[in-house]
Write a protein that holds these residues in place. Structure first.
Motif, PDB file in Angstrom:
ATOM      1  N   THR A 263     -12.184  -5.300  -0.336  1.00 36.11           N
ATOM      2  CA  THR A 263     -13.231  -4.851  -0.534  1.00 36.11           C
ATOM      3  C   THR A 263     -11.421  -3.426  -0.017  1.00 36.11           C
ATOM      4  N   GLN A 264     -11.805  -2.036  -0.377  1.00 36.55           N
ATOM      5  CA  GLN A 264     -10.374  -0.877  -0.400  1.00 36.55           C
ATOM      6  C   GLN A 264     -10.029  -0.834   0.901  1.00 36.55           C
ATOM      7  N   ASP A 265     -11.566  -0.670   1.803  1.00 40.26           N
ATOM      8  CA  ASP A 265     -11.500   0.058   2.886  1.00 40.26           C
ATOM      9  C   ASP A 265     -11.273  -1.419   4.267  1.00 40.26           C
ATOM     10  N   GLY A 266     -12.096  -2.440   3.210  1.00 47.84           N
ATOM     11  CA  GLY A 266     -11.330  -3.783   4.359  1.00 47.84           C
ATOM     12  C   GLY A 266     -11.115  -4.742   3.956  1.00 47.84           C
ATOM     13  N   TYR A 271      -5.577  -7.691   4.536  1.00 46.49           N
ATOM     14  CA  TYR A 271      -4.559  -8.101   3.187  1.00 46.49           C
ATOM     15  C   TYR A 271      -3.220  -6.652   3.642  1.00 46.49           C
ATOM     16  N   ALA A 272      -2.702  -5.808   3.254  1.00 46.15           N
ATOM     17  CA  ALA A 272      -1.925  -5.153   3.627  1.00 46.15           C
ATOM     18  C   ALA A 272      -1.301  -5.685   5.269  1.00 46.15           C
ATOM     19  N   SER A 273      -2.438  -5.524   6.051  1.00 44.92           N
ATOM     20  CA  SER A 273      -1.535  -6.085   7.348  1.00 44.92           C
ATOM     21  C   SER A 273      -0.881  -7.148   7.265  1.00 44.92           C
ATOM     22  N   LYS A 274      -0.965  -8.258   6.738  1.00 46.34           N
ATOM     23  CA  LYS A 274      -0.909  -9.521   6.687  1.00 46.34           C
ATOM     24  C   LYS A 274       0.221  -9.503   6.061  1.00 46.34           C
ATOM     25  N   LEU A 275       0.499  -8.772   5.041  1.00 47.15           N
ATOM     26  CA  LEU A 275       1.470  -8.366   3.535  1.00 47.15           C
ATOM     27  C   LEU A 275       2.561  -7.897   4.748  1.00 47.15           C
ATOM     28  N   LYS A 276       2.430  -6.532   5.177  1.00 42.06           N
ATOM     29  CA  LYS A 276       3.056  -5.684   5.291  1.00 42.06           C
ATOM     30  C   LYS A 276       4.554  -6.139   6.067  1.00 42.06           C
TER      31      LYS A 276
END
Length: 634
Positions: A263-266, A271-276
């Motif tokens: 999901t975009q908001d979940g 994923y972004a928070s771990k990848l960033k």
């Protein structure tokens, strides 16, 4: 090759470290007519439009070799031309983003569907996304080899692939699916050896007990003994625990109704928070300022009729005890403490100039700043016949480092000269442009500069009125006696206040420390470099800082200054100081100023002739490979 040999080949492949796969060699050659390249030939297009199962390894020999499916390139097929049309669109996207980008995203539908979430969480990164829904590892391999990434230069790559290979694990086996992921990583490492690669393990899907779920879990585990991250450029990221509960079930809100996609908001937010943090860390590691070198075209060899040995010897060397003691038969007393690996060359020799460009590219240089004296001693002809011809031949950037900014008699004459020089070179396809403008470096000495702020303003107005906007790099450094009296060693050198407020300057610079302050260790340099960079940045300007491998003018000066090379540590300290200071540009001074022995050009006088180029390449994060030595023309 029989079936048992196939299994042996695969076993060897599974055990090979990723670095060994640099020279990519697939374990099977299919009947595909065009193995690489884009656009496709008519024969290749007809071949890839066949159903994929008709093109699998061994099919042309009526053999069933499912263990090789994941590791041998194969175009996808959704029926008709739709998959190939999608790939063609991504090829066009890559072509439109040709050149440097920040991030390349590679994968299947989970990568493809980043969409708005990527822009939200990584808004400043220039990104190319080549995800295609339904792709398996073999489809990614085919796309990478057929134009999918041609022309782009990523600083970082993120690979997430393998989910769709789970449809076939009952036939291929788990280990082959894991090897498919490794082969994709090897392909990307071969194509982009300087770019760090993040390999994201397959996200969980469905639920515990489901065959897909269990095979994903087994495939991710099978990646561990393959040791992808034994390559220091590869980071393996396993987010399984972040997407699942303690009992292994998928966390609610992270997946869409199919329990595969995010999901975009979940899901993408997580994923972004771990990848960033990983992306930011690796991009910081790869972020290096542009690397230039001062390049000199003032040499003539012994065969030159008018000025033999020009700049390989000086009149003062003829009475210098050090030079006379080192003199060899058939040579004049030389003015340098080192000897060129390629021998004493003529700057107009195109073969030597091509070799210099090859070396510079191999070491990670972005451009040569070519020492400019206009028509003095015919040096402009050396520039044209030598380094400019070589740069244009090999696609390497150059710009003028204009010494006439310091050494001219009349400002009006100098305006005309610089205008003429820029007209001569600025439209070359390889002339260095910064912020879209042709760059020029105005050389100045600190003790008695050749230009005042008002002179510069008049020069800029005249030149730009004739040739258009110019990117002005102004060499400007001065002594601060007040700081010296206060014992503030970091501020004893500065950029003069009147120059900091002079409009129209794009970047400040200075050529050397050896003519301004005697220092070569990091602790001596770091504070000074930070201070001058801060002055420039606070004034809204950029900063070019010099780095030196050493200095020795004892072969033509009776009062020499020798900066020790310390087996490369001096250059390393300069690079570290310039990097830590936040320099926008770094200039090696020099590539080939042999009289002052500040060179990084290979020398036969050193145990390793290429040592300094290797140090620079390592700083840029690349592996240095020396091109063959040239045969000089006569």
């Amino acid at each position: 090759m029989n079936l048992s040999q196939f299994f042996i080949s695969l076993a060897v492949l599974l055990l090979a470290p990723l670095a060994a796969l640099r020279a990519l060699d697939y374990p099977y050659t299919t009947a595909e007519p065009q193995k690489t390249g884009w656009p496709l030939s008519e024969e290749e297009r007809a071949y890839v439009l066949k159903p994929e199962h008709e093109r699998r390894p061994g099919r042309e020999q009526n053999k069933h070799l499912p263990h090789l499916w994941p590791v041998v390139p194969s175009a996808g097929n959704w029926g008709g031309t739709s998959w190939l049309d999608t790939h063609a669109k991504l090829v066009k996207d890559a072509e439109e983003n040709k050149g440097p980008i920040d991030v390349l995203l590679v994968g299947d539908s989970i990568t493809m569907q980043w969409g708005a979430a990527w822009k939200k969480h990584f808004p400043t990164l220039k990104t190319v996304n080549i995800g295609i829904g339904g792709d398996k590892t073999q489809n990614v391999l085919w796309r990478l080899d057929h134009g999918g990434v041609a022309g782009i230069e990523p600083r970082l790559i993120v690979l997430l692939i393998g989910n769709n290979n789970m449809f076939f694990t009952p036939e291929t086996g788990i280990e082959a699916a894991a090897q498919g992921i490794k082969m994709c990583a090897a392909n990307l490492r071969e194509k982009f050896p300087n770019a760090p690669l993040i390999v994201v393990k397959i996200f969980p899907a469905h639920a515990p007990g489901n065959r897909f779920y269990e095979d994903i879990k087994k495939t991710n585990a099978a990646l561990d003994p393959l040791k992808l991250d034994s390559d220091p450029k590869v980071t393996v990221l396993d987010l399984t625990a972040d997407f699942t509960n303690a009992d292994g079930t998928l966390k609610k809100g992270l997946f869409t109704a199919d329990n595969i996609h995010l999901t975009q908001d979940g899901g993408y937010k997580l994923y972004a928070s771990k990848l960033k943090p990983v992306v930011e860390k690796l991009l910081r590691r790869t972020a290096r300022p542009m690397l230039f070198a001062a390049y000199y075209c003032w040499y003539h060899d012994s065969a030159n009729r008018r000025q033999p040995w020009l700049h390989w010897t000086y009149p003062s060397s003829a009475t210098n005890a050090v030079a006379l003691n080192a003199q060899r038969p058939g040579e004049p007393p030389l003015n340098s403490a080192a000897r060129p690996l390629v021998g004493f060359y003529d700057s107009a020799d195109p073969v030597v100039a091509v070799w210099h460009v090859q070396l510079a590219k191999a070491a990670g240089f972005d451009a040569f700043l070519v020492d400019w004296w206009d028509t003095h001693n015919g040096l402009d002809q050396n520039v044209d016949r030598g380094i400019v011809a070589a740069a244009e031949k090999l696609g390497f950037k150059f710009a003028l480092l204009d010494e006439r900014a310091q050494f001219h008699n009349k400002l009006d004459d100098y305006k005309v000269m610089l205008t003429r020089a820029l007209r001569r070179y600025k439209d070359s396809p390889v002339y260095l442009k910064l912020d879209g403008k042709p760059a020029v470096y105005l050389y100045q000495v600190a003790t008695k500069p050749g230009l005042t702020p008002s002179d510069f303003t008049a020069l800029k107005k005249h030149v730009e009125g004739e040739v258009g906007p110019v990117y002005w790099i102004v060499d400007k450094i001065a002594h601060d006696p007040k700081a010296q009296r206060a014992g503030d060693e970091d501020r004893v050198k500065c950029i003069p206040a009147e120059w900091l407020v002079t409009p129209g300057i794009d970047s400040f610079a200075f050529y050397s420390t050896f003519s301004n302050f005697k220092a070569h260790r990091y602790d001596e340099l770091a504070g000074k470099y930070r201070y001058m960079t801060k002055l420039a940045h606070d004034a809204g300007k950029k900063m070019l800082l010099p780095v030196h491998p050493g200095h020795d003018n004892s072969y033509f000066r009776d009062d020499p200054y020798v900066m020790p090379r310390c087996d490369g540590q001096t250059l390393r300290d300069y690079l570290r100081a310039a990097t830590d200071a936040g320099a926008d540009y770094v200039m090696v001074t020099s590539w080939n100023e042999w009289p002052e022995t500040t060179i990084v050009e290979p020398s036969s006088s050193w145990p390793d002739p290429y040592l300094y180029l290797k140090i620079l390449a390592d700083w840029k994060g690349i592996a240095f490979t020396a091109p063959p030595l040239p045969e000089k023309t006569k």
